[in-house]
Write an enzyme that holds these catalytic residues in place. Structure first.
Site, PDB file in Angstrom:
ATOM      1  N   PHE A  74       0.848  -1.201   0.000  1.00 52.54           N
ATOM      2  CA  PHE A  74       0.000   0.000   0.000  1.00 52.54           C
ATOM      3  C   PHE A  74       0.874   1.238   0.000  1.00 52.54           C
ATOM      4  O   PHE A  74       1.811   1.339   0.795  1.00 52.54           O
ATOM      5  CB  PHE A  74      -0.918   0.007   1.236  1.00 52.54           C
ATOM      6  N   VAL A 108      -0.335   4.886   0.076  1.00 56.17           N
ATOM      7  CA  VAL A 108      -1.419   5.870   0.094  1.00 56.17           C
ATOM      8  C   VAL A 108      -0.857   7.196   0.590  1.00 56.17           C
ATOM      9  O   VAL A 108      -0.076   7.244   1.535  1.00 56.17           O
ATOM     10  CB  VAL A 108      -2.575   5.361   1.001  1.00 56.17           C
ATOM     11  N   GLY A 109      -1.276   8.282  -0.065  1.00 55.09           N
ATOM     12  CA  GLY A 109      -0.792   9.613   0.314  1.00 55.09           C
ATOM     13  C   GLY A 109       0.700   9.713   0.054  1.00 55.09           C
ATOM     14  O   GLY A 109       1.228   9.222  -0.950  1.00 55.09           O
ATOM     15  N   LYS A 110       1.406  10.315   0.998  1.00 52.74           N
ATOM     16  CA  LYS A 110       2.841  10.559   0.780  1.00 52.74           C
ATOM     17  C   LYS A 110       3.682   9.271   0.786  1.00 52.74           C
ATOM     18  O   LYS A 110       4.843   9.285   0.406  1.00 52.74           O
ATOM     19  CB  LYS A 110       3.359  11.497   1.870  1.00 52.74           C
ATOM     20  N   ASP A 142       4.755  -3.980   4.139  1.00 60.09           N
ATOM     21  CA  ASP A 142       4.748  -2.527   4.317  1.00 60.09           C
ATOM     22  C   ASP A 142       5.637  -1.885   3.262  1.00 60.09           C
ATOM     23  O   ASP A 142       6.719  -2.419   2.948  1.00 60.09           O
ATOM     24  CB  ASP A 142       5.309  -2.167   5.702  1.00 60.09           C
ATOM     25  N   HIS A 168       8.183  -9.849  15.498  1.00 61.78           N
ATOM     26  CA  HIS A 168       8.443  -8.409  15.532  1.00 61.78           C
ATOM     27  C   HIS A 168       9.870  -8.118  16.009  1.00 61.78           C
ATOM     28  O   HIS A 168      10.315  -8.670  17.015  1.00 61.78           O
ATOM     29  CB  HIS A 168       7.432  -7.742  16.467  1.00 61.78           C
ATOM     30  N   GLU A 222      -2.635  -4.897  13.128  1.00 64.85           N
ATOM     31  CA  GLU A 222      -1.583  -5.738  13.721  1.00 64.85           C
ATOM     32  C   GLU A 222      -2.115  -6.478  14.960  1.00 64.85           C
ATOM     33  O   GLU A 222      -1.772  -7.638  15.195  1.00 64.85           O
ATOM     34  CB  GLU A 222      -0.376  -4.879  14.088  1.00 64.85           C
TER      35      GLU A 222
HETATM   36  C1  UD2 Z   1       3.364  -0.540  12.445  1.00 63.94           C
HETATM   37  C2  UD2 Z   1       3.499  -1.846  11.749  1.00 63.94           C
HETATM   38  C3  UD2 Z   1       2.584  -1.816  10.542  1.00 63.94           C
HETATM   39  C4  UD2 Z   1       1.148  -1.640  10.974  1.00 63.94           C
HETATM   40  C5  UD2 Z   1       1.049  -0.371  11.793  1.00 63.94           C
HETATM   41  C6  UD2 Z   1      -0.327  -0.333  12.419  1.00 63.94           C
HETATM   42  C7  UD2 Z   1       5.626  -2.988  11.857  1.00 63.94           C
HETATM   43  C8  UD2 Z   1       7.062  -2.920  11.545  1.00 63.94           C
HETATM   44  N1  UD2 Z   1       4.890  -1.995  11.372  1.00 63.94           N
HETATM   45  O1  UD2 Z   1       4.010   0.321  11.514  1.00 63.94           O
HETATM   46  O2  UD2 Z   1       2.676  -3.016   9.817  1.00 63.94           O
HETATM   47  O3  UD2 Z   1       0.731  -2.756  11.728  1.00 63.94           O
HETATM   48  O4  UD2 Z   1       2.024  -0.304  12.822  1.00 63.94           O
HETATM   49  O5  UD2 Z   1      -0.546   0.812  13.080  1.00 63.94           O
HETATM   50  O6  UD2 Z   1       5.147  -3.874  12.467  1.00 63.94           O
HETATM   51  N2  UD2 Z   1       0.319   3.493   4.841  1.00 63.94           N
HETATM   52  C9  UD2 Z   1       0.145   4.300   3.725  1.00 63.94           C
HETATM   53  N3  UD2 Z   1      -0.130   5.627   3.921  1.00 63.94           N
HETATM   54  C10 UD2 Z   1      -0.222   6.184   5.154  1.00 63.94           C
HETATM   55  C11 UD2 Z   1      -0.038   5.351   6.274  1.00 63.94           C
HETATM   56  C12 UD2 Z   1       0.238   4.010   6.085  1.00 63.94           C
HETATM   57  O7  UD2 Z   1       0.222   3.850   2.590  1.00 63.94           O
HETATM   58  O8  UD2 Z   1      -0.455   7.406   5.240  1.00 63.94           O
HETATM   59  C13 UD2 Z   1       0.588   2.049   4.624  1.00 63.94           C
HETATM   60  C14 UD2 Z   1       2.005   1.821   4.154  1.00 63.94           C
HETATM   61  O9  UD2 Z   1       2.043   0.689   3.335  1.00 63.94           O
HETATM   62  C15 UD2 Z   1       2.748   1.557   5.435  1.00 63.94           C
HETATM   63  C16 UD2 Z   1       1.698   0.777   6.232  1.00 63.94           C
HETATM   64  O10 UD2 Z   1       0.445   1.349   5.861  1.00 63.94           O
HETATM   65  O11 UD2 Z   1       3.931   0.840   5.197  1.00 63.94           O
HETATM   66  C17 UD2 Z   1       1.860   0.832   7.750  1.00 63.94           C
HETATM   67  O12 UD2 Z   1       1.887   2.168   8.208  1.00 63.94           O
HETATM   68  P1  UD2 Z   1       3.152   2.720   8.996  1.00 63.94           P
HETATM   69  O13 UD2 Z   1       4.357   2.172   8.346  1.00 63.94           O
HETATM   70  O14 UD2 Z   1       3.059   4.176   9.116  1.00 63.94           O
HETATM   71  O15 UD2 Z   1       2.949   2.113  10.405  1.00 63.94           O
HETATM   72  P2  UD2 Z   1       4.094   1.845  11.481  1.00 63.94           P
HETATM   73  O16 UD2 Z   1       5.412   2.264  10.960  1.00 63.94           O
HETATM   74  O17 UD2 Z   1       3.708   2.382  12.810  1.00 63.94           O
END
Ligand code: UD2
Length: 359
Positions: free
Chosen positions: A126, A128-130, A216, A238, A308
């Site tokens: 995914f 989405v957005g930036k 991700d 994790h 998650e």
């Molecule tokens: C954690 C988890 C992630 C997810 C998330 C839930 C790990 C290493 N990462 O990552 O898998 O469970 O928490 O809250 O376990 N995305 C978009 N646009 C956005 C926001 C998210 O495309 O504006 C997609 C993108 O593919 C991203 C994924 O959603 O890789 C997860 O979002 P994140 O990476 O910001 O979440 P993060 O880093 O807290």
């Protein structure tokens, strides 16, 4: 004279008996063999090793796709001893599923087994957005390290299809762009992935792939990620919690959520950034998690770590058949440790406040 004619009769009957017995044994031997071949022939999806077909007596019908059969002439390379392995990490779960670490598998042997099977691996991501800005590195590094020499189909879900970079793909590798709505909440973007993957499997992926990984996008590949990762249901431990005890896991602890896990339960804490398996098993996973996310939404509760948390709940009661060590989901903000000898895939460092639609 009378006595000797009785003996003759007895010997004659004995000889006839022996011939009848031999005939029966011979008949059953070939009958069983023919039945075995018929079973194989009726099971068209399964490639049958010619040597096996010619020598075995009978065979059951195998349903699994992977049979670990290789012909002897393909094993000419030097096989390592089976006694070489890892003693510093757990390489098997209490339910006997392998945990894949560097040093617990032989990449050459794995490739010999899987590469002849003409498998297609779907990969959902995914952007989405930036987050669309992470796509180029994700795809370019995947082309170097992810399932090299396999058929790979990337499914990119984005609200900005025009910003999807054009990346050179090797033969057998394709990319589909699927438009999805944006959102002003990152929690919603993250959680909605279950529903969108479920729908994509129904509409397209089930016809196009054998296995699937859901990854991700804010990540890069650094080293081999190959067929050793394939299995019916696959999850990754994790990187922040692989040495933690059960009570430290960040499961959803409120009973009001359908993702609830009591303090005295739990095996591992799985990362939401990587899950996979057979298309069928991942379909069921996404369907169940989607239902539970919707039920929580109706009850105005959002699990601590969105999808998650639901993934962790699902995998507690539906044990994965294979676990990937944190080599397959590292975090670039984390300093390396002795157990992790190879970082294969890692989350890049990002400025959350700048990149997410909300804080
Ligand atoms: C954690 C988890 C992630 C997810 C998330 C839930 C790990 C290493 N990462 O990552 O898998 O469970 O928490 O809250 O376990 N995305 C978009 N646009 C956005 C926001 C998210 O495309 O504006 C997609 C993108 O593919 C991203 C994924 O959603 O890789 C997860 O979002 P994140 O990476 O910001 O979440 P993060 O880093 O807290």
């Amino acid at each position: 004279m009378r006595f000797s004619s009785n003996v003759k009769l007895f010997v004659l009957l004995l000889i006839v008996g022996i011939f009848l017995l031999l005939g029966y044994v011979h008949y059953s031997f070939f009958n069983e063999r023919l039945n075995g071949v018929w079973c194989e022939a009726s099971n068209r999806d399964i490639p049958v090793d010619e040597d096996q077909r010619n020598t075995s007596l009978s065979k059951p019908i195998f349903r699994s796709r992977v049979r670990n059969i290789i012909s002897p002439e393909r094993l000419l390379y030097k096989q390592p001893s089976v006694l070489v392995g890892r003693t510093d990490v757990m390489a098997v779960t209490p339910w006997s599923a392998p945990i894949i670490w560097e040093g617990t598998f032989d990449p050459d042997l794995i490739d010999i087994i899987y590469k002849s099977m003409n498998l297609t691996i779907a990969t959902t991501v995914f952007a989405v957005g930036k987050y669309v800005r992470f796509l180029r590195d994700f795809l370019e590094t995947a082309e170097k390290h992810f399932m090299v020499d396999f058929n790979v189909r990337y499914y990119v879900f984005t609200d900005r299809p025009d910003d999807v970079p054009s990346v050179n793909m090797s033969q057998g590798r394709h990319l589909s762009v699927i438009q999805v709505p944006g959102s002003n909440r990152w929690q919603e973007i993250s959680a909605r992935r279950m529903e969108i993957i479920q729908t994509a499997i129904e509409r397209q992926i089930s016809r196009e792939a054998d296995y699937i990984f859901c990854l991700d996008v804010d990540s890069k590949f650094h080293a081999r990620w190959g067929a050793e990762s394939l299995g019916r249901l696959v999850a990754v431990i994790h990187p922040w919690l692989y040495q933690a005890t059960r009570d430290q896991f960040t499961y959803e602890r409120r009973p009001a959520s359908t993702a609830y896990i009591p303090m005295d339960e739990g095996d591992y804490y799985y990362a939401g950034a990587v899950f996979g398996g057979s298309v069928e098993d991942v379909y069921t996973l996404t369907k169940v998690c989607r239902k539970q996310l919707e039920e929580d939404a109706r009850n105005s509760i959002e699990a601590a770590w969105q999808e998650e948390s639901h993934l962790n709940r699902y995998l507690l009661y539906n044990k994965p058949s294979k676990l990937l060590s944190p080599e397959y989901q590292w975090d670039d903000t984390k300093t390396n440790t002795n157990e992790v000898k190879v970082i294969r895939f890692s989350t890049v460092i990002k400025n959350y406040a700048e990149i997410r639609p909300n804080v």
